[in-house]
Design a protein around this motif. Structure first.
Motif, PDB file in Angstrom:
ATOM      1  N   VAL B 152       0.793  -1.178   0.002  1.00 32.02           N
ATOM      2  CA  VAL B 152      -0.081  -0.042  -0.038  1.00 32.02           C
ATOM      3  C   VAL B 152       0.844   1.219   0.052  1.00 32.02           C
ATOM      4  N   SER B 153       0.723   2.231  -1.022  1.00 31.86           N
ATOM      5  CA  SER B 153       1.117   3.344  -0.888  1.00 31.86           C
ATOM      6  C   SER B 153       0.228   4.343  -0.558  1.00 31.86           C
ATOM      7  N   GLN B 154       0.710   5.011   0.784  1.00 33.71           N
ATOM      8  CA  GLN B 154      -0.417   5.730   1.485  1.00 33.71           C
ATOM      9  C   GLN B 154      -0.465   7.296   0.682  1.00 33.71           C
ATOM     10  N   GLY B 155       0.570   7.747   0.033  1.00 39.49           N
ATOM     11  CA  GLY B 155       0.414   8.808  -0.693  1.00 39.49           C
ATOM     12  C   GLY B 155      -0.341   8.993  -1.856  1.00 39.49           C
ATOM     13  N   HIS B 156      -0.343   7.758  -2.332  1.00 39.72           N
ATOM     14  CA  HIS B 156      -1.194   7.292  -3.660  1.00 39.72           C
ATOM     15  C   HIS B 156      -2.576   7.151  -3.264  1.00 39.72           C
ATOM     16  N   ALA B 193      10.517   3.640 -13.665  1.00 35.69           N
ATOM     17  CA  ALA B 193       9.682   3.202 -12.462  1.00 35.69           C
ATOM     18  C   ALA B 193       8.529   2.625 -12.838  1.00 35.69           C
ATOM     19  N   GLY B 194       7.862   3.460 -14.152  1.00 37.95           N
ATOM     20  CA  GLY B 194       6.447   2.995 -14.823  1.00 37.95           C
ATOM     21  C   GLY B 194       6.557   1.634 -15.395  1.00 37.95           C
ATOM     22  N   ALA B 226       2.428  12.546 -12.207  1.00 36.14           N
ATOM     23  CA  ALA B 226       3.505  11.930 -11.507  1.00 36.14           C
ATOM     24  C   ALA B 226       2.921  10.814 -10.668  1.00 36.14           C
ATOM     25  N   TYR B 227       1.820  10.861 -10.139  1.00 37.30           N
ATOM     26  CA  TYR B 227       1.273   9.759  -9.152  1.00 37.30           C
ATOM     27  C   TYR B 227       0.704   8.438 -10.353  1.00 37.30           C
ATOM     28  N   PHE B 228       0.186   8.655 -11.445  1.00 36.78           N
ATOM     29  CA  PHE B 228      -0.440   7.423 -12.127  1.00 36.78           C
ATOM     30  C   PHE B 228      -0.095   7.594 -13.743  1.00 36.78           C
ATOM     31  N   GLU B 229       0.006   8.696 -14.134  1.00 35.12           N
ATOM     32  CA  GLU B 229       0.173   8.703 -15.569  1.00 35.12           C
ATOM     33  C   GLU B 229       1.068   7.826 -16.415  1.00 35.12           C
ATOM     34  N   ASP B 230       2.352   7.728 -15.631  1.00 35.82           N
ATOM     35  CA  ASP B 230       3.222   6.652 -16.486  1.00 35.82           C
ATOM     36  C   ASP B 230       3.027   5.315 -16.095  1.00 35.82           C
ATOM     37  N   TYR B 231       2.034   4.879 -15.598  1.00 43.31           N
ATOM     38  CA  TYR B 231       2.008   3.660 -14.985  1.00 43.31           C
ATOM     39  C   TYR B 231       0.901   2.963 -15.619  1.00 43.31           C
TER      40      TYR B 231
END
Lengths: 331, 331
Positions: B152-156, B193-194, B226-231
């Motif tokens: 779990v990523s709390q920031g995300h 990372a993505g 940053a949070y999701f677009e590259d994943y």
């Protein structure tokens, strides 16, 4: 200013150290020291001399760290305390039960001469010891398991070669996958080494060996005390060509897995694992020794004398990076 | 003589530290310090007081190490330099890019007061930093990869909760198995990372959310910079009950894998891997902090002042065992 290194003993491990020095621009090989006739030994580094062992005693000002590449049975018990009088030393003494005694011996030489030694470097003892100690401190309510393999055990291969009718042999140690998976899942069983590993032996026979003799060889191997009798062992007979083609490397590896409970009443599982998969055991061990030589030189320069193990070395000391670089790039 | 510990901040991490202290007979909890009303905070350790933050300043003689359990964004940047004036401190500052700056700040307080701090303890930064530095020094002709998850990523999760119509959310980071296996096999690709991770999001919607709104929520998540677009991101809508039942834990984990070449021309592969599989991220991090508190106290007693990281700590310092015990049992 490079760290100037000597290599004492030029077998598989010494050659591994030499190759590792070439990969580290801040390290420099100054000389190789051998019990053989130096004229008969050819090394891979141009412009570097090969000398008789005790010639090193006249080269104390040229060598920052001597890496001792002898064996643990016959060489290092005398070699390490002897040469720690003259040099900072790094070596890979791996007879686990004798390490306390060995450290005391080497320490006496170091302390009398303001030298620093790091003994029992490599992966087990060495990196695996570090993993066992750190994970043990972090997960006190837990249990650590060390698995070896898949890899060649030279001691077990040698033992099989002593059996009459055996011309050549190679022994592989293999971890038992099901047991490893159970531990990764958080199980903490009590296990013997024989329950955690199997052994696989490849044998080339002398030309005059009959099928009956082969059955005897299998029996001799499987019942050999300490080496095989407590293990599930498989024996394969192969040709000399197959041995040469398929079993000439010295791969090894292993796993340290510690599983423990964290949180209230230790109810939540945590599993920490450190593992290695190596095409060449002596070449990797040589690479560890070179990183340890860097650390040894630094500790000596800081006035930290005496005999250490990798348990005494701050990780930063192994690295060629500055403190600033480490904080910026590696944290 | 036990190491006497204070805990500053009593959230998930503080409770993890408290549980870890109970597992270590050589450690003792002396007090919990909070910004809340101390009377409103109930802790798990009998006979130990809860105090206002600055009450600790009158307890300097009773506390060997203060473990700071604040957050990296708002708390530790001021808390660590402030309380390093009064105590040896240990904490888990994890904003990687700001670590050099943070170390300088804390160091100034430590040096002015003969204190020792170890900052950025935990697993990443922390154990993973140690793994990156040691394997980097041993395999210079190689490349290291850090994978996070499954966890779990709390920031995300917090970022998704900000989207209109979202009542609750939980985000899991997962390593891409195929990429990890290729690296274990010795491949050394350049990866973002993505490319190494996917993201999986579980969302509970507000009651009035329509199917069209849900499509918008999915779009908002997947395109979040940053949070999701590259994943590669997958979104699941679930009920509040399912969230409570299946996603209330804070599991995490990860892998540091370094692969490199050893031997002549680096032709032989060596792969070193360090991994964690944790039911509870804050409880495990708390266990690391307690082992670091033991090391911090020792380093201070030896006169090694200033701000350190786990890169500066010899592994033996984390352990409650004596040097003799370590050499005998752990090498």
């Amino acid at each position: 200013m490079k760290t100037r290194v000597g290599i004492m003993g030029y077998g598989n491990l010494g050659r591994g150290v030499e190759a590792a020095i070439k990969q580290n621009p801040d390290m420099e090989l100054v000389g190789v020291f051998t019990r053989r006739d130096p004229a008969a030994v050819t090394i891979q580094t141009e412009g570097v001399g090969v000398y008789k062992l005790d010639d090193c005693k006249t080269m104390q000002d040229d060598i920052d760290v001597m890496i001792l590449c002898g064996g643990s049975a016959a060489d290092l018990p005398w070699m390490s305390p002897e040469y720690a009088h003259f040099f900072n030393t790094v070596e890979s003494f791996d007879t686990h039960a004798d390490i306390p005694w060995h450290v005391d011996n080497v320490n006496a030489s170091d302390i009398a001469n303001d030298k620093t030694s790091i003994v029992s470097c490599g992966w087990d003892p060495g990196l695996f010891s570090v993993a066992r100690v750190m994970t043990g401190a972090i997960l006190p309510a837990g249990k650590a398991y060390t698995f070896w393999g898949k890899g060649v055990s030279q001691g077990h291969s040698d033992a099989v070669r002593q059996i009459p009718g055996v011309k050549d042999a190679r022994q592989y140690t293999l971890p038992v996958q099901d047991v490893m998976d159970a531990i990764r899942g958080g199980a903490m069983p009590e296990l013997t080494a024989g329950q955690m590993h199997t052994r696989e032996v490849f044998v080339v026979c002398d030309d005059d060996v009959t099928e009956d003799d082969k059955a005897d060889i299998v029996e001799d191997i499987k019942t050999m005390p300490a080496y095989f009798e407590d293990y599930n062992t498989t024996v394969h007979f192969i040709t000399e060509e197959e041995m040469q083609r398929d079993h000439s490397g010295l791969p090894h590896g292993g796993f340290v897995i510690r599983s423990g409970g964290v949180g209230p009443d230790g109810k939540d599982k945590a599993v920490v694992e450190f593992s290695l998969n190596l095409d060449s055991n002596p070449e990797f061990t040589g690479s560890v020794l070179v990183a340890c030589a860097r650390a040894c030189h630094r500790m000596n320069q800081e006035g930290s004398y005496g005999c250490k193990t990798m348990l005494d070395v701050p990780p930063a000391y192994y690295s060629p990076m500055s403190r600033d670089e480490l904080l910026e790039k590696m944290m």
